[in-house]
Design a protein around this motif. Structure first.
Motif, short mmCIF file in Angstrom:
data_model
loop_
_atom_site.label_atom_id
_atom_site.label_comp_id
_atom_site.label_asym_id
_atom_site.label_seq_id
_atom_site.Cartn_x
_atom_site.Cartn_y
_atom_site.Cartn_z
N ARG A 187 28.54 -86.57 41.01
CA ARG A 187 28.26 -87.82 41.74
C ARG A 187 29.22 -87.98 42.91
N ARG A 246 38.73 -90.21 43.50
CA ARG A 246 38.02 -91.45 43.18
C ARG A 246 38.39 -92.56 44.16
N ARG A 285 33.28 -81.70 30.33
CA ARG A 285 33.98 -82.24 29.16
C ARG A 285 33.64 -83.71 28.93
N GLY A 286 32.42 -84.11 29.25
CA GLY A 286 32.01 -85.48 29.02
C GLY A 286 32.81 -86.46 29.86
N GLN A 287 33.36 -87.49 29.21
CA GLN A 287 34.12 -88.50 29.92
C GLN A 287 35.41 -87.94 30.51
N ALA A 288 35.85 -86.82 30.00
CA ALA A 288 37.07 -86.18 30.52
C ALA A 288 36.82 -85.50 31.86
N GLY A 289 35.56 -85.42 32.27
CA GLY A 289 35.24 -84.82 33.55
C GLY A 289 34.91 -83.35 33.47
N THR A 290 34.77 -82.72 34.60
CA THR A 290 34.46 -81.29 34.70
C THR A 290 35.70 -80.54 35.15
N SER A 343 33.44 -84.82 40.22
CA SER A 343 32.17 -85.00 39.52
C SER A 343 31.02 -84.73 40.48
N ARG A 384 40.90 -80.15 37.17
CA ARG A 384 39.72 -81.00 37.28
C ARG A 384 39.03 -80.76 38.63
#
Length: 473
Positions: free
Chosen positions: A47, A370, A76-81, A45, A42
């Protein structure tokens, strides 16, 4: 031993010909090519990276779009990049795997307590304990007999790799996992530096004022310390050269100086590196609270400017996670890896394997990045609330320094009030503070209190505590 190195990149440089988005693109591509970021890993994000680097969102999006267009990353959407699964780096990776294993300060400086304004504590009320407990339970269930043997004295390979990848992306530091050594804290890291690179009778520059245990540690090793004054641009390197040009090392906190909060200017960073290169001296970079800066972009690590292999980078999980982990890390120059391995085989027992496994999982699943982002926002709010609350009550008696980063405030006392006597009265009343005069090697200097704000939840709380301080003045 082969050299493990990606591109010798400098950090984001406003004066460079390349735009920021291209520099970010090169940093990620280098991390992927070297194997520090692997297929399926991963990545932050857009952001989160926008906040981390203090840049415009469009700059980050441009870099990520270029990486995605060339097949390096996938959203991958909600799964992140993530780094594209099955990706074969276009540049052959030369990173060697970690080498196989072979075989005090004054009491009460960091008490086992949670007192208002207590230095060295993160926001313990906001730590994601449920996530931590879930990961801990999973790691316990996954334990195998091999995990129950003696831990690696160098650190768990997976954690060393995660730290190297994190530093590559967030701090611009190019290092292989084999250069990262997991320690039991900052003091352990300094002890290893002394054992590996210094000897009794050597001289070491220390910032004045500076973190008291550093001086005490070197004194125990019979290494002389040379106090070097600090001004608005950080350590006065010219004064260090004047006082002890042949010193063997310097310990600095360049991101924001401990405890004054100023940043080491670029001119002095280059002067310090030049001095170390000319005299074969060492620089220990203590990245004191480097993740927490509230004004402008986070500053690049001094280590990212090192071209001669003279900088050792010391980081810790105590401030970003919690102190009882007793986990820190030391990044050493490639040429010194074998020397530190020898020292660790003799003097270290290794950190708990289970603890390292939980921290590794916490990083791998994106919780670490995060958490830092959440804490940076929270600390900015609590810093403002604490400063405003104390100023409203103590305004006639103190002047509060506006520090650009970190986890504490400096309350400079007006008049002739002794910071040490006030600190003693506060401790007796169940409040915490540290006297700035005790952070100087001479024991003299401006009378001021060092107070932590991370566990002060509101301006109202700060005002109530300020009234208690006022009653002790």
């Amino acid at each position: 031993m082969t050299t493990s190195k990606t591109h010798d990149l400098s950090p984001l440089d406003p004066s460079a010909a390349e735009p920021f988005y291209r520099q970010i693109y090169e940093r990620f591509r280098s991390a992927i090519a070297s194997g520090l970021l692997k297929p399926g890993d991963r990545v932050p994000s857009a952001r989160a990276l926008t906040q981390e680097l203090g840049l415009a969102r469009g700059t980050i999006d441009a870099a990520y779009s270029l990486l995605a267009a060339e097949g390096y990353i996938q959203a991958r959407g909600q799964a992140g990049t993530i780094v594209t699964p099955g990706l074969k780096p276009r540049t052959p990776a030369t990173v060697a795997p970690p080498a196989p294993d072979t075989a005090t300060s004054s009491i009460g400086f960091r008490p086992q307590s949670i007192l208002p304004f207590q230095m060295g504590l993160p926001a313990l009320d906001e730590f994601p304990r449920k996530i931590w407990a879930r990961l801990g339970a999973r790691c316990v269930r996954a334990m195998q007999p091999l995990d129950m043997t003696h831990p690696s004295v160098y650190g768990q390979p997976a954690l060393r790799a995660e730290i190297a990848a994190y530093l590559q992306v967030s701090r611009g530091i190019t290092c292989a996992p084999s250069q990262v050594f997991v320690t039991s804290g900052y003091r352990h890291s300094i002890e290893l530096v002394g054992l590996a690179l210094l000897k009794a009778g050597d001289r070491v520059w220390l910032e004045d004022p500076g973190y008291p245990p550093t001086h005490e540690l070197f004194a125990q090793m019979h290494i002389a310390t040379v106090p070097v004054p600090v001004d608005a641009e950080g350590m006065v390197v010219a004064e260090g050269i004047r006082s002890a040009p042949r010193a063997r090392a310097a310990v600095v906190t360049p991101a924001h100086q401990s405890p004054l909060g100023v940043s080491l200017s670029l001119q002095r960073r280059m002067a310090l590196l030049d001095w170390a290169g000319r005299h074969n001296a060492w620089i220990v970079e203590d990245d004191y609270d480097g993740e927490y800066r509230y004004v402008s972009r986070p500053l690049p690590a001094l280590k990212s400017l090192d071209r001669d292999g003279r900088v050792l980078y010391a980081g810790t999980f105590s401030k970003v996670l919690f102190p009882s982990l007793r986990l820190a890390y030391l990044v050493v120059p490639q040429a010194q890896v074998e020397r530190f391995e020898q020292i660790l085989q003799t003097f270290a027992g290794g950190s708990p394997e289970l603890t390292q496994s939980i921290v590794t999982a916490f990083i791998q699943e994106g919780h670490f990045a995060r958490h830092i982002q959440r804490m940076r926002k929270l600390y900015a709010e609590r810093r403002e609330a604490t400063s405003a609350g104390l100023a409203s009550v103590l305004g006639k008696h103190v002047r509060i320094d506006a520090l650009p980063g970190g986890m504490h405030l400096i309350l400079r006392l007006t008049g002739r009030q002794s910071d040490r006597k006030l600190v003693a009265r506060m401790r007796e009343a169940g409040l915490f503070a540290e006297a700035l005069s005790e952070w100087t090697q001479s024991g003299k200097g401006t009378s001021a209190l060092l107070v932590n704000f991370t566990n002060i939840d509101s301006r109202a709380t700060a005002e109530k505590l300020g009234k208690r301080i006022l009653a002790l003045m």
